[in-house]
Design an enzyme around this catalytic site. Structure first.
Site, short mmCIF file in Angstrom:
data_model
loop_
_atom_site.label_atom_id
_atom_site.label_comp_id
_atom_site.label_asym_id
_atom_site.label_seq_id
_atom_site.Cartn_x
_atom_site.Cartn_y
_atom_site.Cartn_z
N LYS A 24 0.85 -1.19 0.00
CA LYS A 24 0.00 0.00 0.00
C LYS A 24 0.89 1.24 0.00
O LYS A 24 1.93 1.28 0.69
CB LYS A 24 -0.90 -0.04 1.24
CG LYS A 24 -1.91 1.08 1.36
CD LYS A 24 -2.75 0.86 2.61
CE LYS A 24 -3.84 1.91 2.79
NZ LYS A 24 -4.68 1.62 3.99
N SER A 78 -9.44 1.35 3.23
CA SER A 78 -8.71 2.21 2.31
C SER A 78 -7.68 1.46 1.46
O SER A 78 -7.14 2.00 0.49
CB SER A 78 -7.99 3.32 3.10
OG SER A 78 -7.06 2.76 4.03
N SER A 111 -9.60 -1.21 7.29
CA SER A 111 -9.08 -1.01 5.94
C SER A 111 -8.29 -2.18 5.36
O SER A 111 -7.94 -2.15 4.18
CB SER A 111 -8.22 0.25 5.88
OG SER A 111 -9.03 1.39 6.03
#
Length: 470
Positions: free
Chosen positions: A82, A157, A181
């Protein structure tokens, strides 16, 4: 060996082939880069792709293994991070054009530990701006698209991490979980997502959203790969004072395939909240299967479940606004309006409100700890719905309309408040072919039991064999 098959093999499967020199890291990386080239125009999983870096690392790994220097089960395995995990010499945007030119000078601890294990970084994955949103929509780098239906969200996210793992773009991906997330995109994309115990995996070198709620965690296609990832990244880090100094076990050795004797509590408040009927049916069928396998399942109550959103939201808003305060003042006009609004709202949370939320958190955690006197695991749906359409502000849950953000975080936030380990594992599909996730949570630092139960269920079901149409 067929390139697509290499992309859908787990790290556990690939590592045996690499160790026995039946397939090389170069072949594996080339297969994944080809898969990314074919699917990325649809999915938009990556912000930064590193093909030359990955090929060079694969060649080095191949030479090391040929020379007899095999490092272990992640040597030669493709990984995606990420884009809030700092990577030396590679930009780290945190999902915002404002950070487009930020190039860290050193790796975050997680990236460094993957590199030490011999894993190969393919690139940096798309995400909700500053990790502040559960949908996986990004107006700076483009929205992430669900591989089961590109018109639907990935969840966030860590949306790019979810789509990349589900579509075979990466074997292992990493996300961060502040209110769900890791687990939200895992459930919506049909993969496994583990939020470890707070303090088990270092946050050093990660862009924070909320210091006391952030949890880095692996997002993979099998529970075994979650265990192998944890073996590489878990453990004390002097750069993160919140990390625990307790010894970490071999998580892979916990995967016995048995749930015999495990006591599972089903939180009744999860089913009193709005839940899609197909989701409820799939989760209850998974629980029934666990009973058939030897576990006991009983209903339990978490009365403060209704307070979880307020407790988590107040703490998160305050800490996110504190971290991004200077950025808001200097460059707020260039942030996505919805993210800017949430950050600015946090500036109006008073110290008294924040302290009351932390007091509420202490009561909530005591209540949850009491449940674990009588059960080994807590269970329920990861999400009350399957993936909603992109840009939907509200979603239908049964006969009710619910705000998308509230719907996606209502079952995940409690375990960020408590800091206890929680995993999402696929447990079925809706009638329109969208994945459904089962959430299992355990006592602090008892990842072994969480992984054991999730792995046993996974191996007894067929959901891990399904592949998205993209």
């Amino acid at each position: 060996m067929d390139a697509l098959e290499l992309c859908y093999m787990s790290a556990g499967e690939l590592s045996g082939l690499i160790r026995d020199k039946q397939v090389s890291p170069v072949e594996i990386v080339d297969a994944h880069l080809a898969r990314i080239e074919a699917t990325e125009p649809i999915l938009n999983s990556f912000i930064t792709l590193l093909p030359e870096h990955a090929r060079q690392a694969a060649s080095r790994a191949e030479a090391q293994i040929q020379a007899g220097n095999y490092r272990g089960p992640l040597h030669g395995i493709p990984v995606g991070l990420k884009d809030l995990f700092n990577t030396a010499g590679v930009r780290t945007t945190s999902g915002s054009r404002v950070m487009d030119n930020f190039v860290p000078t050193e790796d975050c601890t997680v990236a460094a530990r993957f590199q030490q294990a011999g894993a190969i970084l393919l690139g940096k994955l798309n995400m909700h701006q500053f990790a502040y949103g559960p949908t996986g929509e990004n107006f700076d780098y483009g929205h992430m698209h669900n591989p089961w239906n590109p018109e639907m969200v990935t969840g966030g996210s860590s949306g790019g991490s979810g789509s990349a793992a589900a579509a075979g773009q990466c074997t292992i991906t990493m996300g961060s979980d502040t209110g769900g997330s890791v687990r939200i995109p895992a459930a919506l994309c049909g993969i496994v997502g583990l939020k470890p115990t707070y303090g088990l995996v270092s946050r050093a070198g990660l862009t924070p959203l909320s210091w006391c709620l952030d949890h880095p965690g692996p997002m993979v296609r099998t529970v075994e790969d979650a265990a192998l990832s944890m073996n590489a990244i878990a453990g004390y880090d002097p750069k993160d004072q919140a990390t625990s100094q307790r010894a970490t076990p071999d998580y892979a050795s916990a995967l016995t395939g048995s749930v015999e004797g495990l006591r599972i509590g089903v939180v009744k408040e999860y089913f009193e909240a709005p839940v899609d009927s197909e989701v409820e049916a799939a989760v209850r069928a998974a629980l029934a299967q666990l009973v058939e396998m030897g576990a006991t399942v009983n209903e339990v109550s978490l009365p403060m479940f209704a307070d979880a959103q307020a407790i988590s939201g107040t703490i998160l808003m305050s800490e996110a606004a504190a971290y991004h305060r200077d950025l808001l003042a200097s460059n707020g006009g260039n942030l996505t309006p919805s993210v800017r609004l949430r950050l600015e709202a946090g500036l109006f949370v008073t110290a008294a409100d924040y302290l009351k939320a932390q007091q509420g958190r202490a009561r909530f955690n005591h209540e949850m700890a009491m449940l674990f006197n009588d059960v080994d695991l807590l269970a329920g749906p990861t999400e009350p719905i399957t993936a909603p359409p992109l840009l939907a502000n509200e979603v239908a849950v049964g006969d009710r309309m619910v705000g998308t953000v509230a719907a996606l975080t209502q079952f995940t936030r409690p375990y960020n408040i408590s800091g206890t380990p929680a995993i999402s594992v696929p447990c079925g599909f809706s009638g329109d072919g969208m994945p459904i996730g089962l959430q299992l949570a355990g006592r602090p630092f008892d990842e072994a039991t969480v992984l054991r139960a999730a792995h046993a269920y996974e191996q007894a079901s067929e959901w891990r064999l399904k592949r998205p149409p993209v």
